[in-house]
Design a protein around this motif. Structure first.
Motif, PDB file in Angstrom:
ATOM      1  N   VAL A 159      -3.036 -11.412  46.036  1.00  0.00           N
ATOM      2  CA  VAL A 159      -1.778 -11.398  46.784  1.00  0.00           C
ATOM      3  C   VAL A 159      -1.862 -10.359  47.906  1.00  0.00           C
ATOM      4  N   ILE A 160      -2.350  -9.161  47.567  1.00  0.00           N
ATOM      5  CA  ILE A 160      -2.427  -8.103  48.580  1.00  0.00           C
ATOM      6  C   ILE A 160      -3.393  -8.487  49.695  1.00  0.00           C
ATOM      7  N   TRP A 161      -4.568  -8.988  49.309  1.00  0.00           N
ATOM      8  CA  TRP A 161      -5.546  -9.365  50.331  1.00  0.00           C
ATOM      9  C   TRP A 161      -5.014 -10.500  51.190  1.00  0.00           C
ATOM     10  N   GLY A 162      -4.381 -11.494  50.505  1.00  0.00           N
ATOM     11  CA  GLY A 162      -3.845 -12.634  51.247  1.00  0.00           C
ATOM     12  C   GLY A 162      -2.782 -12.195  52.237  1.00  0.00           C
ATOM     13  N   LEU A 163      -1.868 -11.320  51.777  1.00  0.00           N
ATOM     14  CA  LEU A 163      -0.792 -10.876  52.671  1.00  0.00           C
ATOM     15  C   LEU A 163      -1.355 -10.081  53.839  1.00  0.00           C
ATOM     16  N   LEU A 164      -2.296  -9.182  53.554  1.00  0.00           N
ATOM     17  CA  LEU A 164      -2.896  -8.383  54.632  1.00  0.00           C
ATOM     18  C   LEU A 164      -3.578  -9.303  55.641  1.00  0.00           C
ATOM     19  N   ALA A 165      -4.397 -10.213  55.122  1.00  0.00           N
ATOM     20  CA  ALA A 165      -5.168 -11.092  56.002  1.00  0.00           C
ATOM     21  C   ALA A 165      -4.238 -11.964  56.824  1.00  0.00           C
ATOM     22  N   ARG A 166      -3.187 -12.472  56.171  1.00  0.00           N
ATOM     23  CA  ARG A 166      -2.255 -13.354  56.868  1.00  0.00           C
ATOM     24  C   ARG A 166      -1.531 -12.578  57.974  1.00  0.00           C
ATOM     25  N   PHE A 167      -1.171 -11.341  57.633  1.00  0.00           N
ATOM     26  CA  PHE A 167      -0.487 -10.479  58.600  1.00  0.00           C
ATOM     27  C   PHE A 167      -1.353 -10.285  59.860  1.00  0.00           C
ATOM     28  N   TYR A 168      -2.611  -9.972  59.646  1.00  0.00           N
ATOM     29  CA  TYR A 168      -3.498  -9.749  60.787  1.00  0.00           C
ATOM     30  C   TYR A 168      -3.739 -11.031  61.574  1.00  0.00           C
ATOM     31  N   LEU A 169      -4.063 -12.111  60.842  1.00  0.00           N
ATOM     32  CA  LEU A 169      -4.446 -13.342  61.530  1.00  0.00           C
ATOM     33  C   LEU A 169      -3.261 -13.940  62.272  1.00  0.00           C
ATOM     34  N   LYS A 170      -2.099 -13.982  61.603  1.00  0.00           N
ATOM     35  CA  LYS A 170      -0.941 -14.646  62.210  1.00  0.00           C
ATOM     36  C   LYS A 170      -0.516 -13.919  63.481  1.00  0.00           C
ATOM     37  N   ASN A 171      -0.399 -12.595  63.402  1.00  0.00           N
ATOM     38  CA  ASN A 171       0.011 -11.841  64.585  1.00  0.00           C
ATOM     39  C   ASN A 171      -0.999 -11.965  65.707  1.00  0.00           C
ATOM     40  N   SER A 172      -2.267 -11.935  65.338  1.00  0.00           N
ATOM     41  CA  SER A 172      -3.306 -12.018  66.347  1.00  0.00           C
ATOM     42  C   SER A 172      -3.290 -13.380  67.036  1.00  0.00           C
ATOM     43  N   VAL A 173      -3.091 -14.451  66.240  1.00  0.00           N
ATOM     44  CA  VAL A 173      -3.046 -15.793  66.837  1.00  0.00           C
ATOM     45  C   VAL A 173      -1.809 -15.930  67.722  1.00  0.00           C
ATOM     46  N   ASN A 174      -0.682 -15.381  67.266  1.00  0.00           N
ATOM     47  CA  ASN A 174       0.526 -15.430  68.106  1.00  0.00           C
ATOM     48  C   ASN A 174       0.292 -14.723  69.434  1.00  0.00           C
ATOM     49  N   GLN A 175      -0.468 -13.646  69.366  1.00  0.00           N
ATOM     50  CA  GLN A 175      -0.705 -12.864  70.580  1.00  0.00           C
ATOM     51  C   GLN A 175      -1.521 -13.667  71.604  1.00  0.00           C
ATOM     52  N   ASP A 176      -2.335 -14.636  71.115  1.00  0.00           N
ATOM     53  CA  ASP A 176      -3.125 -15.458  72.031  1.00  0.00           C
ATOM     54  C   ASP A 176      -2.248 -16.073  73.114  1.00  0.00           C
ATOM     55  N   SER A 177      -1.038 -16.516  72.697  1.00  0.00           N
ATOM     56  CA  SER A 177      -0.161 -17.141  73.687  1.00  0.00           C
ATOM     57  C   SER A 177       0.854 -16.155  74.249  1.00  0.00           C
ATOM     58  N   SER A 178       1.353 -15.249  73.379  1.00  0.00           N
ATOM     59  CA  SER A 178       2.424 -14.358  73.867  1.00  0.00           C
ATOM     60  C   SER A 178       1.891 -13.244  74.751  1.00  0.00           C
ATOM     61  N   ARG A 179       0.636 -12.832  74.543  1.00  0.00           N
ATOM     62  CA  ARG A 179       0.007 -11.725  75.294  1.00  0.00           C
ATOM     63  C   ARG A 179       0.859 -10.454  75.205  1.00  0.00           C
ATOM     64  N   ASP A 180       1.477 -10.263  74.078  1.00  0.00           N
ATOM     65  CA  ASP A 180       2.386  -9.127  73.939  1.00  0.00           C
ATOM     66  C   ASP A 180       1.627  -7.899  73.446  1.00  0.00           C
ATOM     67  N   PRO A 181       1.507  -6.856  74.245  1.00  0.00           N
ATOM     68  CA  PRO A 181       0.757  -5.671  73.796  1.00  0.00           C
ATOM     69  C   PRO A 181       1.404  -4.982  72.596  1.00  0.00           C
ATOM     70  N   ASN A 182       2.700  -5.207  72.381  1.00  0.00           N
ATOM     71  CA  ASN A 182       3.360  -4.562  71.234  1.00  0.00           C
ATOM     72  C   ASN A 182       2.792  -5.050  69.901  1.00  0.00           C
ATOM     73  N   THR A 183       2.302  -6.309  69.895  1.00  0.00           N
ATOM     74  CA  THR A 183       1.694  -6.829  68.669  1.00  0.00           C
ATOM     75  C   THR A 183       0.537  -5.934  68.250  1.00  0.00           C
ATOM     76  N   THR A 184      -0.294  -5.554  69.234  1.00  0.00           N
ATOM     77  CA  THR A 184      -1.435  -4.681  68.920  1.00  0.00           C
ATOM     78  C   THR A 184      -0.957  -3.371  68.328  1.00  0.00           C
ATOM     79  N   LEU A 185       0.108  -2.825  68.925  1.00  0.00           N
ATOM     80  CA  LEU A 185       0.632  -1.550  68.406  1.00  0.00           C
ATOM     81  C   LEU A 185       1.102  -1.711  66.965  1.00  0.00           C
ATOM     82  N   LYS A 186       1.754  -2.868  66.694  1.00  0.00           N
ATOM     83  CA  LYS A 186       2.254  -3.102  65.342  1.00  0.00           C
ATOM     84  C   LYS A 186       1.087  -3.199  64.352  1.00  0.00           C
ATOM     85  N   LEU A 187       0.063  -3.965  64.753  1.00  0.00           N
ATOM     86  CA  LEU A 187      -1.087  -4.126  63.861  1.00  0.00           C
ATOM     87  C   LEU A 187      -1.752  -2.778  63.607  1.00  0.00           C
ATOM     88  N   GLN A 188      -1.857  -1.998  64.670  1.00  0.00           N
ATOM     89  CA  GLN A 188      -2.503  -0.690  64.519  1.00  0.00           C
ATOM     90  C   GLN A 188      -1.710   0.219  63.590  1.00  0.00           C
TER      91      GLN A 188
END
Lengths: 410, 465
Positions: A159-188
């Motif tokens: 569960v922990i690995w899945g949630l972490l991985a999903r969190f990283y992948l989903k935000n990163s994929v969203n950023q592909d189109s949104s180009r929002d630098p805040n996403t990077t800050l959130k992930l960091q």
């Protein structure tokens, strides 16, 4: 001369595209065939055939699981350190990390016998009354090593690995189109607690899945050893995946010699890190010379398994250490791909060496071991294709992608 | 140098070192470097406030050979690390100049690789770091105590916002006018001629005597240490780590810690009043089980007389059934013979003599003291005495282990295998006395392998034959 800055992705194709279905079908077919043949082969081996089969299965499962965890480690570590160089390969890491979810399904053949308390479970502590040697000591550990708690823990890890991985992948994929630098800050900002969660879960997962095969033995260094092997394996998988994607005409312009050079440097470093950890674990146990600790190593060091240990030292340390030491070779991606395949084989052999002496007197790789490796490998490739889908294989929207694209080793 | 020393000190010696070109951006500097390199200049150097990517390629600087130096030193460090520990701790008994310390730590073999890997690893790291650091100095010709460029006012901006390219006048294609033009064409905002007065680059006069003084002073500590060696000091020793010097623990052979003193009887932590715990009854130290009567005690298993067997009317002490052949663990051969000879010469020959006639140095001295009336020593037995020759090997072994008459037991000094080796050598010694050339006697027959070994030492006993 390295002064020009590359601002955007220039490869013509940056997703799996037409490659996806062949990988899904081929990998899936290889997986089902391999596992079925492995199980059928084992069935002829008497009453405890399932235990023998699941030992072979556990070797390959832990091998692929550690690679997936290595992917999660690299995503977290890159965000934690705000690494610029690796952004080009970070999406591959994110996909590797996401494969923890299919791995949960693949964990069921190990988990179900534990839940149901079968005698043919791979873990001897499931039925303590069957243990003949030093049973009272195992009974002392029953508060931790029991079917119920083990199941809860295992599910929690996934569960922990899945949630972490999903969190990283989903935000990163969203950023592909949104180009929002805040996403990077959130992930960091989330990567520091993420790293803590990762560390804790990997520690206990390695205790549970591999160390508890010998319920009497214990080593606090073991999780680091497991981790070192997984991180090394994931680096090799990154190199091999990048090279094969580029051979098939994907990402041709964006992953450069510089990135392979960096992956090579890290591979080199982790080859030695693995050996450093392995020796640290060995030295303390060897010097203290306490029977309950040395027995585990003694069995691997003398008799039939001695040869396996020698193969491991030579193949997992000495050969790769010198083979990928020269800079010119590290900058040769074809060479590095073959070196990575060799190291991966050794990583698998490392898990074989951890698991198998608990079940077999004599050292030897039998067909069921190879079939499990092929089967789980096929399913691993298929789940890679499934998760990658039509996603871009490079985080196009990362605001610091240009740093990675125009990256140069001094 | 010769010229300078003959010239008067005040006369300046000006040398033309080359041209220094100034640029205001890295881009221009890199472009100029490329042009100058393509023009064929080799002796060039660039000075920048920060590392500039690509400057190595632009100047035509080849990749450094430093990694190879470090790898070489690292491999040498493996040999140094392993070799040092092998020399100091390994079994190097007769090794020059001193035999080393063979400490047995933690019950491990005296020489075992795992224990030596951490030290070797650290030595590799240390020497590799030295090789990297000082190799970098050597390749860059450091330390450079002064640089003529530091005297140019313009050059001071190299630490903030200016970029410089220097072409050395030693360069084979350097030309006073043409080089200047090339630099100006390459985009330099200023080209400066670097002339340097070499006369004041001399070392200050006081430095030499000062260095000699410092070196002499540096010899003082080792000299003091040398003088202090072997000296005794009446002062009490310094206790730098008191909690290591006075530990809160009971030592062996002392009284158990006292818990409380009741009205009459004190209460100890351990009821028997001893601080040291005795072994659990029946415990056997590791490797000391020695159940094999044949090998460890020299008689057939189970033939040791019981306690009441000795009390018969003749008062003859009953003996167990001694072995007449060597136990299976003893491997008969040249090695055993040589080992036996070596041990015999160390432990036995002092009294029994090298050839076994009971005429060792100690015996001779003791006998001479007897004659002078200063002692009452027993004559050491000749090992060629028929009674001794007739003894079975097990009996001889028992004599070495437990002693006979005035001979003391040697079981504490000589391990079992060595005792058997001595017995074997002894049999060989006896055979040299009884066997005639070409004749096989009973004595030789029982230990026929002995003869093969004893042939090697015939010359040692030549005078007796």
């Amino acid at each position: 001369m390295g002064t020009e800055t590359k601002r955007a992705v220039t490869s013509t194709q940056i997703n799996l595209g037409a490659l996806r279905n062949p990988l899904l079908i081929g990998g899936g077919a290889a997986g089902v065939l391999g596992l079925c043949c492995g199980a059928l082969l084992s069935m002829g081996q008497g009453e405890d055939w399932y235990q023998k089969f699941s030992a072979s299965y556990l070797v390959s499962f832990c091998f692929f699981m550690s690679i997936s965890l290595g992917g999660l480690f690299w995503v977290t570590a890159m965000h934690l350190t705000r690494a610029g160089w690796g952004i080009c390969v970070r999406r591959l890491c994110e996909i590797l990390a996401m494969m923890a979810l299919p791995m949960l399904v693949l964990f069921l053949p190990i988990l179900i016998p534990v839940v149901l308390g079968w005698n043919s479970s791979v873990y001897s502590w499931v039925n303590i009354e069957n243990i003949t040697h030093a049973r009272d000591l195992v009974e002392h550990k029953a508060g931790y090593l029991n079917s119920g708690f083990f199941t809860v823990r295992s599910i929690l890890y996934f569960v922990i690995w899945g949630l972490l991985a999903r969190f990283y992948l989903k935000n990163s994929v969203n950023q592909d189109s949104s180009r929002d630098p805040n996403t990077t800050l959130k992930l960091q900002s989330f990567s520091a607690p993420g790293m803590l969660l990762f560390a804790l879960t990997v520690v206990f997962a390695s205790f549970d899945w591999e160390m508890s095969l010998d319920p009497l033995w214990f080593s606090t260094m073991f999780p680091v050893y497991f981790f070192a092997g997984g991180v090394l394996g994931s680096l090799c998988v990154l190199t091999i995946t990048s090279v094969s994607l580029q051979k098939s005409g994907r990402l041709t312009e964006d992953i450069t010699t510089e990135h392979y050079h960096d992956l090579g440097k890290l591979t080199f470093g982790f080859v030695f890190f693995w050996a450093y950890i392995a020796f640290s674990q060995y030295l303390l146990i060897w010097y203290a010379n306490i029977p309950e600790e040395t027995s585990w190593f003694l069995y691997r060091q003398e008799g039939d398994w001695q040869m396996a240990s020698i193969v491991l030292i030579a193949g997992h340390l000495i050969v790769p250490f010198f083979a990928i030491m020269p800079r010119t070779l590290r900058r040769n991606k074809t060479y590095m791909a073959f070196a990575s395949i060799f190291i991966l084989v050794m990583c698998w052999f490392d898990h074989f060496w951890l698991v198998m002496p608990q079940f077999r007197q004599e050292f030897g790789v039998i067909p069921a071991d190879v079939l499990c490796l092929v089967g789980l490998g096929g399913l691993f490739v298929a789940s890679f294709a499934w998760i990658a889908g039509d996603k871009s294989l490079i985080p196009e929207g990362d605001p610091r992608l240009y740093e990675s694209l125009s990256y140069h080793n001094v | 140098m010769a010229h300078r020393s003959s010239a008067p000190e005040s006369e300046p010696e000006i040398r033309f070192l080359g041209y220094l070109a100034e640029f205001d951006t890295t881009r221009k500097l890199l472009a100029a470097c490329n042009q100058i390199r393509q023009a064929g200049y080799k002796k060039t150097d660039a000075y920048t406030p920060f590392p500039v990517h690509g400057i190595d390629g632009a100047l035509g600087i080849k990749r450094t050979k430093l990694p190879f130096l470090v790898l070489g030193v690292g491999l040498v460090a493996v040999a140094v690390g392993i070799g040092m520990q092998w020399y100091v701790n390994g079994p190097t008994e007769d090794f020059w100049p001193f035999p080393g310390y063979t400490f047995r730590i933690g019950g491990m073999p005296e020489w075992s690789l795992p224990a030596n890997i951490p030290v070797t690893f650290e030595i590799i790291v240390l020497l590799s770091a030295f090789a990297t650091f000082f190799g970098m100095w050597a390749f860059n010709r450091l330390p450079q105590l002064s640089n003529p460029l530091f005297r140019l006012d313009r050059f001071k901006r190299v630490t903030s916002d200016r970029f410089f390219l220097m072409i050395d006048s030693d360069d084979p294609i350097f030309d006073e006018t043409q080089t200047r033009e090339q630099l100006e064409q390459a985009g330099a905002i200023m080209v400066e001629r670097v002339d340097h007065d070499m006369s004041d680059a001399k070392l200050p006069g006081f430095l030499k005597p000062l260095t000699v003084c410092m070196l002499c002073l540096a010899l003082l500590p080792p000299a003091l240490i040398y003088r202090a060696r072997g000296m005794t000091n009446p002062e009490p020793r310094l206790h730098a780590v008191p909690d290591m010097d006075w530990q809160d623990k009971s030592k062996s052979q002392t009284v158990s810690p006292l818990l409380e003193v009741a009205a009459t009887t004190p209460t100890f932590l351990f009821g028997d009043g001893r601080a040291m715990r005795p072994d659990v009854a029946g415990s056997v130290a590791w490797g000391e089980l020695s159940t094999d009567d044949r090998f460890y005690r020299g008689y057939e298993p189970g033939t040791f007389p019981t306690a009441d067997a000795g009390s018969d009317e003749n008062d003859v002490k009953p003996e167990p059934q001694w072995l007449t052949t060597f136990p299976d663990e003893v491997e008969i051969g040249d090695d055993l013979f040589k080992r036996g000879q070596n041990r015999y010469n160390i432990y036995c020959a002092l009294c029994h003599g090298y050839a076994g006639y009971g005429d060792g140095l100690v015996t001779r001295r003791a006998m001479s003291l007897n004659i002078q009336g200063k002692g009452a020593w027993t004559q050491t037995k000749s090992l060629h005495d028929p009674a001794v020759v007739a003894q079975p090997v097990g009996r001889l072994y028992d004599t070495i282990s437990n002693g006979r008459n005035s001979m003391g037991p040697y079981r504490a000094q000589i391990p079992e295998a060595d005792r058997w080796a001595i017995v074997f050598y002894l049999k060989a010694l006896q055979a040299t006395n009884t066997a005639k050339i070409g004749e096989t006697t009973a004595a030789v027959n029982s230990v026929d392998a002995v003869v093969a070994g004893s042939k090697n030492t015939d010359k040692d006993f030549g005078e007796r034959e």
